[in-house]
Design a protein around this motif. Structure first.
Motif, short mmCIF file in Angstrom:
data_model
loop_
_atom_site.label_atom_id
_atom_site.label_comp_id
_atom_site.label_asym_id
_atom_site.label_seq_id
_atom_site.Cartn_x
_atom_site.Cartn_y
_atom_site.Cartn_z
N PHE A 113 97.17 8.35 -8.79
CA PHE A 113 96.05 8.84 -7.97
C PHE A 113 95.61 10.26 -8.34
O PHE A 113 94.91 10.92 -7.58
N ALA A 114 96.00 10.72 -9.53
CA ALA A 114 95.70 12.10 -9.94
C ALA A 114 94.21 12.35 -10.10
O ALA A 114 93.77 13.50 -10.08
N TRP A 115 93.40 11.28 -10.26
CA TRP A 115 91.94 11.45 -10.39
C TRP A 115 91.26 11.54 -9.03
O TRP A 115 90.10 11.89 -8.94
N ASP A 116 91.99 11.20 -7.97
CA ASP A 116 91.40 11.17 -6.63
C ASP A 116 92.00 12.19 -5.66
O ASP A 116 91.33 12.61 -4.72
N ILE A 117 93.26 12.55 -5.88
CA ILE A 117 93.97 13.39 -4.91
C ILE A 117 94.61 14.58 -5.63
O ILE A 117 95.28 14.41 -6.65
N ASP A 118 94.41 15.75 -5.08
CA ASP A 118 95.12 16.94 -5.55
C ASP A 118 96.42 17.04 -4.76
O ASP A 118 96.43 17.51 -3.62
N PHE A 119 97.52 16.54 -5.34
CA PHE A 119 98.78 16.48 -4.61
C PHE A 119 99.41 17.86 -4.40
O PHE A 119 100.38 17.98 -3.68
#
Length: 200
Positions: A113-119
């Motif tokens: 999900f690295a393209w959607d969420i800045d963890f």
């Protein structure tokens, strides 16, 4: 070398073992408790050497003609599909660790999900996740299977302040797989929300 020498193994044999193992294993990484088994012929020459670094990983050296041949040995794996679900209270790493799973699963989930969420900045307490994934087992030296860690994530959903995100693993060909959203689009975009791989 000290352990082998104490058991009557000659320096030339020790050199042959370390030289043959050099491309696979650095003995400077050796730790107390790791096991070895050495086989010598009547002249004290090496027949075979086995070095066990863990319950599920070992190395060997054997003589083939005049040469020593080294091998990295891993027992066959057994994969089971499992499901994990939880709620974030501080960070994804701690949430998954709190459920008894390896932090590697948290890193793999963050990569999907690295393209959607800045963890690093977008997670909030109360965010929820569900993951369908493979658990990898290997047979130990005693023949019993042991869990060695998570394998591939098959499907995942993350719901929180950043929105509702889902991904499913799909192979278009043998060994060629990627993650897609439920509408069929790829999870990969032009830019990552987290440009550096998420880890603790």
């Amino acid at each position: 070398s000290q352990a082998l020498s104490r058991n009557g193994v000659s320096g030339s044999v020790v050199y042959g073992i370390t030289n043959a193992m050099g491309r696979l294993y650095d003995f400077r990484k050796a730790r107390p408790g790791q096991r070895y088994h050495v086989e010598l012929d009547r002249q004290g020459e090496l027949v075979a050497f086995h070095y066990q670094t863990s319950d599920v990983e070992s190395y060997s050296v054997s003589r083939e003609g005049q040469a020593f041949v080294s091998r990295h040995e891993e027992p066959p794996t057994h994969v089971e599909v499992a499901r994990i679900a939880g709620v974030v209270s501080s960070n994804l790493h701690d949430a998954i660790m709190g459920l008894g799973e390896s932090p590697q699963l948290a890193a793999d989930l963050a990569d999907i999900f690295a393209w959607d969420i800045d963890f690093s900045h977008s997670l909030r307490a109360g965010d929820a996740f569900r993951v369908l994934y493979e658990r990898v087992y290997r047979a130990g030296a005693d023949g019993r299977e042991r869990y060695v860690g998570p394998g591939r994530i098959l499907a995942a959903r993350y719901t929180g302040a950043s929105g509702d995100h889902a991904a499913v693993y799909f192979e278009s060909g043998q060994g060629r797989g990627a993650y897609y959203r439920p509408d069929g689009s790829s999870v990969e975009r032009n830019f990552l929300m987290t440009p550096v791989r998420n880890s603790r």
